[in-house]
Design a protein around this motif. Structure first.
Motif, mmCIF file in Angstrom:
data_model
loop_
_atom_site.group_PDB
_atom_site.id
_atom_site.type_symbol
_atom_site.label_atom_id
_atom_site.label_comp_id
_atom_site.label_asym_id
_atom_site.label_seq_id
_atom_site.Cartn_x
_atom_site.Cartn_y
_atom_site.Cartn_z
ATOM 1 N N ASP A 1 0.864 -1.283 0.002
ATOM 2 C CA ASP A 1 -0.096 0.017 0.181
ATOM 3 C C ASP A 1 0.848 1.390 0.181
ATOM 4 N N TYR A 2 2.175 1.260 0.188
ATOM 5 C CA TYR A 2 2.982 2.477 0.218
ATOM 6 C C TYR A 2 4.388 1.924 -0.444
ATOM 7 N N ASP A 3 5.107 3.032 -0.918
ATOM 8 C CA ASP A 3 6.504 2.604 -1.469
ATOM 9 C C ASP A 3 7.291 3.657 -1.139
ATOM 10 N N LEU A 4 8.028 3.830 0.000
ATOM 11 C CA LEU A 4 8.719 4.853 0.615
ATOM 12 C C LEU A 4 10.105 5.180 -0.176
ATOM 13 N N LEU A 5 10.294 4.512 -0.923
ATOM 14 C CA LEU A 5 11.752 4.676 -1.912
ATOM 15 C C LEU A 5 11.275 5.455 -3.206
ATOM 16 N N LYS A 6 10.168 4.703 -3.776
ATOM 17 C CA LYS A 6 9.657 5.517 -5.000
ATOM 18 C C LYS A 6 8.802 6.586 -4.833
ATOM 19 N N ASN A 7 8.334 6.923 -3.625
ATOM 20 C CA ASN A 7 6.996 7.776 -3.442
ATOM 21 C C ASN A 7 7.430 8.396 -2.036
ATOM 22 N N PRO A 8 8.313 8.931 -1.337
ATOM 23 C CA PRO A 8 8.600 9.254 -0.106
ATOM 24 C C PRO A 8 7.570 10.042 0.494
ATOM 25 N N GLU A 9 6.827 10.678 -0.297
ATOM 26 C CA GLU A 9 5.559 11.715 0.226
ATOM 27 C C GLU A 9 4.396 10.565 0.865
ATOM 28 N N ALA A 10 4.430 9.308 0.620
ATOM 29 C CA ALA A 10 3.670 8.396 1.154
ATOM 30 C C ALA A 10 3.755 8.243 2.475
ATOM 31 N N ILE A 11 4.687 8.972 3.219
ATOM 32 C CA ILE A 11 4.719 8.947 4.840
ATOM 33 C C ILE A 11 3.783 9.818 5.302
ATOM 34 N N GLU A 12 3.140 10.896 4.783
ATOM 35 C CA GLU A 12 2.222 11.762 5.167
ATOM 36 C C GLU A 12 0.771 10.735 5.517
ATOM 37 N N SER A 13 0.325 9.949 4.593
ATOM 38 C CA SER A 13 -1.029 9.254 4.810
ATOM 39 C C SER A 13 -0.502 8.013 6.241
ATOM 40 N N ILE A 14 0.760 7.687 6.128
ATOM 41 C CA ILE A 14 1.154 6.856 7.400
ATOM 42 C C ILE A 14 1.065 7.434 8.769
ATOM 43 N N VAL A 15 1.676 8.952 8.641
ATOM 44 C CA VAL A 15 1.580 9.631 9.851
ATOM 45 C C VAL A 15 0.132 10.043 10.096
ATOM 46 N N SER A 16 -0.668 10.249 9.376
ATOM 47 C CA SER A 16 -2.022 10.490 9.632
ATOM 48 C C SER A 16 -2.706 9.134 10.268
ATOM 49 N N ARG A 17 -2.514 8.040 9.743
ATOM 50 C CA ARG A 17 -3.196 6.828 10.160
ATOM 51 C C ARG A 17 -2.661 6.440 11.762
ATOM 52 N N ILE A 18 -1.098 6.941 11.745
ATOM 53 C CA ILE A 18 -0.705 6.747 13.160
ATOM 54 C C ILE A 18 -1.321 7.835 14.191
ATOM 55 N N SER A 19 -1.428 8.930 13.764
ATOM 56 C CA SER A 19 -2.106 9.994 14.481
ATOM 57 C C SER A 19 -3.621 9.243 15.052
ATOM 58 N N HIS A 20 -4.118 8.928 14.015
ATOM 59 C CA HIS A 20 -5.658 8.598 14.326
ATOM 60 C C HIS A 20 -5.517 7.271 15.449
ATOM 61 N N MET A 21 -4.591 6.360 15.173
ATOM 62 C CA MET A 21 -4.599 5.302 15.998
ATOM 63 C C MET A 21 -4.285 5.795 17.576
ATOM 64 N N LEU A 22 -3.326 6.701 17.504
ATOM 65 C CA LEU A 22 -2.956 7.288 18.825
ATOM 66 C C LEU A 22 -3.994 7.817 19.514
ATOM 67 N N LYS A 23 -4.800 8.776 18.903
ATOM 68 C CA LYS A 23 -6.037 9.167 19.543
ATOM 69 C C LYS A 23 -6.987 8.372 20.011
ATOM 70 N N GLN A 24 -7.255 7.189 19.145
ATOM 71 C CA GLN A 24 -8.259 6.059 19.606
ATOM 72 C C GLN A 24 -7.640 5.445 20.725
ATOM 73 N N THR A 25 -6.482 5.307 21.160
ATOM 74 C CA THR A 25 -5.848 4.595 22.196
ATOM 75 C C THR A 25 -5.213 5.446 23.075
ATOM 76 N N SER A 26 -5.323 6.541 23.208
ATOM 77 C CA SER A 26 -4.916 7.604 24.146
ATOM 78 C C SER A 26 -5.435 7.233 25.595
ATOM 79 N N HIS A 27 -6.600 6.924 25.798
ATOM 80 C CA HIS A 27 -7.091 6.476 27.018
ATOM 81 C C HIS A 27 -6.547 5.529 27.743
ATOM 82 N N LEU A 28 -5.865 4.490 27.055
ATOM 83 C CA LEU A 28 -5.056 3.430 27.541
ATOM 84 C C LEU A 28 -3.970 4.056 28.391
ATOM 85 N N ARG A 29 -3.422 5.390 27.824
ATOM 86 C CA ARG A 29 -2.047 5.691 28.665
ATOM 87 C C ARG A 29 -2.378 6.439 29.896
ATOM 88 N N LYS A 30 -3.655 6.666 30.201
ATOM 89 C CA LYS A 30 -4.174 7.512 31.151
ATOM 90 C C LYS A 30 -4.253 6.739 32.706
#
Ligand SMILES: Nc1ncnc2c1ncn2[C@@H]1O[C@H](COP(=O)(O)OP(=O)(O)O)[C@@H](O)[C@H]1O
Ligand SMILES: Nc1ncnc2c1ncn2[C@H]1C[C@H](O)[C@@H](COP(=O)(O)O)O1
Length: 222
Positions: free
Chosen positions: A193-222
């Protein structure tokens, strides 16, 4: 504004990258650390005094290598803690025991006594309330043919000389392992679903998914 700020990722976040040998963890570690302006924690392969010996003779060196990796990862864990987070870690400590040590024990290339000593040490060091788990484990997965292709392309000699059956078994074990993993939140990424060598900008959509997941699971850290 960098991507960390844009996607509201806390600066103390610790993300560990997991997945089988050759799947692309180091490449992802570098790209994510750059995008988020985080520090990196890499496995040191070239300076590992046991790795070549291990690939030549699993039976003789598997215990030594596991103890070495455990000590190295624990030191890295301490460094991450001392900096107060803000790290991308190349491979999780959980894979050492859940994949590698277990696989060698099951195959008979680590003795039952060595395996018990190792798992006791691992549990005493890691499975304690004092051990900080990462905020997220990013799991990279892909077809075995692509993974073997990448191992070949990278060209580490000791890995080239290892029969493909070893990588195939590891790949299968990873599937089972991740399906049962629950020590911290997981984001699964398919390498098709991504190719960081040919398409380094793909990292932004990965960061976006990471952010979403961190928000969804933030209650586990409190
Ligand atoms: N998207 C990609 N497409 C093709 N090859 C890749 C891609 N990402 C990584 N690679 C290559 O695959 C090999 C293994 O990647 P690496 O990041 O070292 O894996 P790992 O750290 O999981 O062992 C390297 O040669 C790397 O350049
Ligand atoms: N715990 C481990 N036991 C055996 N071998 C291991 C362990 N952790 C890493 N390795 C090996 C596998 C690879 O040959 C190199 C580096 O791994 P990579 O997935 O390429 O970062 O070390």
């Amino acid at each position: 504004m960098n991507l960390r700020e844009k996607y509201d990722i806390p600066p103390q976040t610790v993300i560990t990258i997991a997945g089988t040998v050759g799947v692309g963890k180091s490449t992802m570690t570098k790209a994510l650390a750059e995008a988020l302006n985080f520090r990196t924690s890499f496995e040191k392969v070239d300076t590992n005094p046991y790795l070549d010996k291990f690939y030549e003779d699993f039976e003789k060196w598997s215990f030594h290598l596991q103890v070495y990796f455990l000590a190295e990862r624990f030191k890295e864990q301490k460094r991450i803690f001392e900096y107060g987070g803000g790290f991308i870690q190349d491979r999780s400590i959980y894979e050492d025991t859940g994949i590698f040590a277990k696989m060698h024990y099951d195959k008979g290339t680590m003795s039952p006594t060595d395996y018990e000593t190792y798992t006791n040490l691992f549990d005493a060091m890691v499975m304690t309330p004092y051990f900080p788990h990462p905020n997220l484990l990013v799991y990279l997965e892909g077809p075995i043919d692509a993974v073997i292709g990448r191992i070949q392309e990278r060209g580490r000699e000791m890995e080239q000389q290892t029969p493909n059956d070893y990588w195939i078994e590891m790949h299968e074990r990873y599937e089972n392992w991740i399906n049962n993993f629950n020590s911290c939140p997981v984001l699964r990424l398919d390498i098709n679903d991504y190719d960081l060598l040919k398409n380094p900008e793909a990292i932004e959509s990965i960061v976006s998914r990471i952010s979403h997941m961190l928000k969804q699971t933030s209650h586990l850290r409190k």
